[in-house]
Design a protein around this motif. Sequence first.
Motif, PDB file in Angstrom:
ATOM      1  N   PHE A  49       0.839  -1.193   0.000  1.00 33.71           N
ATOM      2  CA  PHE A  49       0.000   0.000   0.000  1.00 33.71           C
ATOM      3  C   PHE A  49       0.875   1.244   0.000  1.00 33.71           C
ATOM      4  O   PHE A  49       1.834   1.343   0.753  1.00 33.71           O
ATOM      5  CB  PHE A  49      -0.908  -0.003   1.234  1.00 33.71           C
ATOM      6  N   LEU A  50       0.516   2.194  -0.855  1.00 33.89           N
ATOM      7  CA  LEU A  50       1.260   3.439  -0.976  1.00 33.89           C
ATOM      8  C   LEU A  50       0.300   4.603  -0.809  1.00 33.89           C
ATOM      9  O   LEU A  50      -0.803   4.599  -1.365  1.00 33.89           O
ATOM     10  CB  LEU A  50       1.935   3.516  -2.345  1.00 33.89           C
ATOM     11  N   ALA A  51       0.703   5.608  -0.040  1.00 33.05           N
ATOM     12  CA  ALA A  51      -0.109   6.812   0.131  1.00 33.05           C
ATOM     13  C   ALA A  51       0.813   8.009   0.275  1.00 33.05           C
ATOM     14  O   ALA A  51       1.988   7.877   0.626  1.00 33.05           O
ATOM     15  CB  ALA A  51      -1.015   6.678   1.358  1.00 33.05           C
ATOM     16  N   SER A  52       0.265   9.194  -0.016  1.00 39.30           N
ATOM     17  CA  SER A  52       1.037  10.418   0.154  1.00 39.30           C
ATOM     18  C   SER A  52       0.570  11.145   1.401  1.00 39.30           C
ATOM     19  O   SER A  52      -0.607  11.096   1.768  1.00 39.30           O
ATOM     20  CB  SER A  52       0.867  11.336  -1.064  1.00 39.30           C
ATOM     21  N   TYR A  53       1.511  11.804   2.085  1.00 41.12           N
ATOM     22  CA  TYR A  53       1.185  12.623   3.257  1.00 41.12           C
ATOM     23  C   TYR A  53       2.117  13.830   3.250  1.00 41.12           C
ATOM     24  O   TYR A  53       3.328  13.676   3.403  1.00 41.12           O
ATOM     25  CB  TYR A  53       1.345  11.812   4.543  1.00 41.12           C
ATOM     26  N   LEU A  54       1.552  15.014   3.018  1.00 38.20           N
ATOM     27  CA  LEU A  54       2.368  16.207   2.860  1.00 38.20           C
ATOM     28  C   LEU A  54       3.404  15.954   1.761  1.00 38.20           C
ATOM     29  O   LEU A  54       3.050  15.582   0.656  1.00 38.20           O
ATOM     30  CB  LEU A  54       3.000  16.587   4.194  1.00 38.20           C
ATOM     31  N   ASP A  55       4.679  16.116   2.036  1.00 37.56           N
ATOM     32  CA  ASP A  55       5.716  15.853   1.040  1.00 37.56           C
ATOM     33  C   ASP A  55       6.349  14.476   1.228  1.00 37.56           C
ATOM     34  O   ASP A  55       7.427  14.204   0.701  1.00 37.56           O
ATOM     35  CB  ASP A  55       6.816  16.921   1.119  1.00 37.56           C
ATOM     36  N   LEU A  56       5.682  13.621   1.977  1.00 41.50           N
ATOM     37  CA  LEU A  56       6.221  12.301   2.289  1.00 41.50           C
ATOM     38  C   LEU A  56       5.403  11.224   1.589  1.00 41.50           C
ATOM     39  O   LEU A  56       4.279  11.450   1.131  1.00 41.50           O
ATOM     40  CB  LEU A  56       6.193  12.076   3.808  1.00 41.50           C
ATOM     41  N   TRP A  57       5.992  10.013   1.532  1.00 39.41           N
ATOM     42  CA  TRP A  57       5.304   8.860   0.956  1.00 39.41           C
ATOM     43  C   TRP A  57       5.255   7.754   2.001  1.00 39.41           C
ATOM     44  O   TRP A  57       6.277   7.424   2.607  1.00 39.41           O
ATOM     45  CB  TRP A  57       6.004   8.374  -0.314  1.00 39.41           C
ATOM     46  N   VAL A  58       4.084   7.190   2.218  1.00 40.68           N
ATOM     47  CA  VAL A  58       3.875   6.171   3.234  1.00 40.68           C
ATOM     48  C   VAL A  58       3.739   4.818   2.542  1.00 40.68           C
ATOM     49  O   VAL A  58       2.875   4.637   1.677  1.00 40.68           O
ATOM     50  CB  VAL A  58       2.613   6.463   4.071  1.00 40.68           C
ATOM     51  N   VAL A  59       4.599   3.879   2.900  1.00 38.17           N
ATOM     52  CA  VAL A  59       4.594   2.535   2.312  1.00 38.17           C
ATOM     53  C   VAL A  59       4.267   1.523   3.407  1.00 38.17           C
ATOM     54  O   VAL A  59       4.933   1.498   4.450  1.00 38.17           O
ATOM     55  CB  VAL A  59       5.972   2.192   1.697  1.00 38.17           C
ATOM     56  N   VAL A  60       3.258   0.705   3.176  1.00 42.80           N
ATOM     57  CA  VAL A  60       2.877  -0.326   4.135  1.00 42.80           C
ATOM     58  C   VAL A  60       3.349  -1.675   3.624  1.00 42.80           C
ATOM     59  O   VAL A  60       3.059  -2.059   2.484  1.00 42.80           O
ATOM     60  CB  VAL A  60       1.356  -0.359   4.357  1.00 42.80           C
ATOM     61  N   GLU A  61       4.086  -2.387   4.438  1.00 44.09           N
ATOM     62  CA  GLU A  61       4.597  -3.715   4.105  1.00 44.09           C
ATOM     63  C   GLU A  61       3.846  -4.729   4.966  1.00 44.09           C
ATOM     64  O   GLU A  61       4.170  -4.951   6.130  1.00 44.09           O
ATOM     65  CB  GLU A  61       6.101  -3.778   4.362  1.00 44.09           C
ATOM     66  N   ASN A  62       2.804  -5.323   4.382  1.00 36.11           N
ATOM     67  CA  ASN A  62       1.923  -6.188   5.161  1.00 36.11           C
ATOM     68  C   ASN A  62       2.632  -7.379   5.761  1.00 36.11           C
ATOM     69  O   ASN A  62       2.454  -7.705   6.925  1.00 36.11           O
ATOM     70  CB  ASN A  62       0.762  -6.673   4.278  1.00 36.11           C
ATOM     71  N   TYR A  63       3.432  -8.059   4.943  1.00 35.63           N
ATOM     72  CA  TYR A  63       4.003  -9.331   5.383  1.00 35.63           C
ATOM     73  C   TYR A  63       4.911  -9.158   6.590  1.00 35.63           C
ATOM     74  O   TYR A  63       4.870  -9.936   7.534  1.00 35.63           O
ATOM     75  CB  TYR A  63       4.777  -9.966   4.221  1.00 35.63           C
ATOM     76  N   ASP A  64       5.736  -8.110   6.560  1.00 40.82           N
ATOM     77  CA  ASP A  64       6.636  -7.861   7.687  1.00 40.82           C
ATOM     78  C   ASP A  64       6.029  -6.958   8.741  1.00 40.82           C
ATOM     79  O   ASP A  64       6.702  -6.577   9.702  1.00 40.82           O
ATOM     80  CB  ASP A  64       7.947  -7.234   7.188  1.00 40.82           C
ATOM     81  N   LYS A  65       4.756  -6.571   8.541  1.00 46.51           N
ATOM     82  CA  LYS A  65       4.026  -5.744   9.511  1.00 46.51           C
ATOM     83  C   LYS A  65       4.799  -4.466   9.836  1.00 46.51           C
ATOM     84  O   LYS A  65       5.057  -4.146  10.991  1.00 46.51           O
ATOM     85  CB  LYS A  65       3.723  -6.547  10.781  1.00 46.51           C
ATOM     86  N   GLU A  66       5.170  -3.762   8.787  1.00 47.06           N
ATOM     87  CA  GLU A  66       5.939  -2.529   8.947  1.00 47.06           C
ATOM     88  C   GLU A  66       5.332  -1.414   8.115  1.00 47.06           C
ATOM     89  O   GLU A  66       4.730  -1.652   7.061  1.00 47.06           O
ATOM     90  CB  GLU A  66       7.398  -2.736   8.536  1.00 47.06           C
ATOM     91  N   LEU A  67       5.506  -0.195   8.611  1.00 47.69           N
ATOM     92  CA  LEU A  67       5.102   0.993   7.874  1.00 47.69           C
ATOM     93  C   LEU A  67       6.323   1.888   7.752  1.00 47.69           C
ATOM     94  O   LEU A  67       6.999   2.166   8.746  1.00 47.69           O
ATOM     95  CB  LEU A  67       3.957   1.707   8.594  1.00 47.69           C
ATOM     96  N   HIS A  68       6.631   2.310   6.538  1.00 39.62           N
ATOM     97  CA  HIS A  68       7.807   3.139   6.279  1.00 39.62           C
ATOM     98  C   HIS A  68       7.362   4.481   5.716  1.00 39.62           C
ATOM     99  O   HIS A  68       6.446   4.546   4.895  1.00 39.62           O
ATOM    100  CB  HIS A  68       8.749   2.464   5.271  1.00 39.62           C
ATOM    101  N   VAL A  69       8.024   5.531   6.150  1.00 33.51           N
ATOM    102  CA  VAL A  69       7.784   6.860   5.601  1.00 33.51           C
ATOM    103  C   VAL A  69       9.052   7.305   4.881  1.00 33.51           C
ATOM    104  O   VAL A  69      10.141   7.288   5.457  1.00 33.51           O
ATOM    105  CB  VAL A  69       7.422   7.872   6.703  1.00 33.51           C
ATOM    106  N   LEU A  70       8.908   7.671   3.600  1.00 34.59           N
ATOM    107  CA  LEU A  70      10.040   8.077   2.772  1.00 34.59           C
ATOM    108  C   LEU A  70       9.917   9.557   2.433  1.00 34.59           C
ATOM    109  O   LEU A  70       8.810  10.060   2.207  1.00 34.59           O
ATOM    110  CB  LEU A  70      10.082   7.266   1.473  1.00 34.59           C
ATOM    111  N   ASP A  71      11.056  10.255   2.364  1.00 34.18           N
ATOM    112  CA  ASP A  71      11.020  11.656   1.984  1.00 34.18           C
ATOM    113  C   ASP A  71      11.084  11.779   0.461  1.00 34.18           C
ATOM    114  O   ASP A  71      11.029  10.783  -0.268  1.00 34.18           O
ATOM    115  CB  ASP A  71      12.141  12.435   2.673  1.00 34.18           C
ATOM    116  N   ARG A  72      11.205  13.005  -0.028  1.00 34.19           N
ATOM    117  CA  ARG A  72      11.204  13.230  -1.470  1.00 34.19           C
ATOM    118  C   ARG A  72      12.299  12.467  -2.183  1.00 34.19           C
ATOM    119  O   ARG A  72      12.139  12.011  -3.311  1.00 34.19           O
ATOM    120  CB  ARG A  72      11.370  14.725  -1.761  1.00 34.19           C
ATOM    121  N   GLY A  73      13.443  12.315  -1.526  1.00 33.36           N
ATOM    122  CA  GLY A  73      14.562  11.585  -2.117  1.00 33.36           C
ATOM    123  C   GLY A  73      14.499  10.093  -1.868  1.00 33.36           C
ATOM    124  O   GLY A  73      15.452   9.372  -2.146  1.00 33.36           O
TER     125      GLY A  73
END
Length: 518
Positions: A49-73
């Motif tokens: 799952f991918l979503a945008s939040y402000l200037d960030l990108w939120v990636v959900v990794e279901n299998y490993d039960k993790e949520l990652h937030v990435l910046d513009r780079g």
Amino acid sequence: MSQAICSRIANLFLLLLLEISLPSFLWAGNEEIDYVSPSSEDQGVSPEFLASYLDLWVVVENYDKELHVLDRGLNVFVSLSLENIGEVVDLKTANGSIIVVNTDGSEFDITPSAFAPRGSSGEAVQSEIQPVESRVGFVYEEDGTLSVSVSNEALLGLRGVAESQNLSSLEFSLEPISSGDSELVDWRPLNRLETGEVILLWTERQRAGGFEFARFFVGRFGSDGLEAGFEVPAWESENVGSVPVAVSSTGNAKFLMIDRGINLVTMTFQPVGAFLTAAQSEDRLNEILDGYFGDIQGSAVPEIAKPPLPKTTRVQMLVTAEKYLKNITFLSSRNLGLSLDFGCRGESRHLRPRKLENAVGGSVIGGVPYAWGKYDSISGYREKVASGSLAGDICTNFRYGELNGGGTCSGNCVIKESAGVDCSGFVTRVWGIGSQKYGTSTLSQISSKLESKSELRPGDILLKAGSHVYIFLAVGKDKPIRFQVIDASVSKGGVAQRVLRETNLAGYLPYRYDAVQE
């Protein structure tokens, strides 16, 4: 047949009635996030799952039960371990928190302070979030078009406080844009731009060249309807909520691409004329057919002497499938083998299914576990477990290569000490075949391809050769279309029943066992 058995069979037919060439793009990647790519009979372990939040990108990794937030780079801004993640179907905001929504309807909050970058006090992130009202209505009309109404209060997406709320209501219709024989089968809103336009993601089922396949599109809609759009590359995921494309409220579009790291492809909205021309071009159609079915398209079906096949009925298929689904295993310490963290390397190549991650001697599990290369019968599985065999094994050939820098293990990673079934082994047994195991590349030798998914009946299969296979149970009567299936998978750790969307079945073809008695 007893009333109880008839009741259980009937339950298998019930549905949970739930509701490539790219345009010009740029991409960047981050290999810091650890995961295993989906490939071969090893599905469902990629970010979903991918979503945008402000200037960030939120990636959900279901299998490993993790949520990652990435910046513009695409640098990792923060990573969170979220044990409550199930199969994520949406992210939304309310009361100053980001809410993760699972397919079972459960929700849990992530406070904005959790999005603080590594080594900071949290002040670098704007933490106030507007409550979001998702007021978008869809009506699928008899003529095959989709009527869409958007309230002026429909904000959508993950939004910061600085974004405008001066929005107007919208009404428009959507019809299939693929050339020839096509229909709308799925849709969902992605976001609303600061300027008022609404972003939709939709799926079309197209038939051409003797094949049926799914195509995915994102469109920007205003008061006059479709204004611009792009075609989304096909993606591979088992989770019904998977959405690997996101558009920010300023119109920045990204596609989540899996290639040993997290890659976000920048997608470009094409003006409506160019968008429709590209989607309907003969070159694009041929490219899709070659990508999905290049190995079999246009090739003559070889005449092979099919082996004598045991006859079975659809009721017998479903009874067998239910036995695998509801089997109860009492585990001993001998059934657990090497730990999850140290297996699948060198010659110590057993890897415990995730559903057994916390199991100890004396634990009880439901359902026959996934075991790479296996097709144990129910009685054979029970006997092997009782004698101390390893319960399941997800050290697949592809996973071994990922964890060991390439290469394969001896015996194609199939170890005699494990017990269970893999996806094709499960189908082999459900179809009543005990003489040999058929793989995803050979199941077509004992079955016949159907013209359309609409012809599927309980006990038929949805097959992607060399990848994965599902046993079909039922389909919802209304759109968006939902398929109920049962399969053995790495992501579920074994045999499980689930609901899928058309988006989960890109490149899958419907087949029927040649010896089924109607």
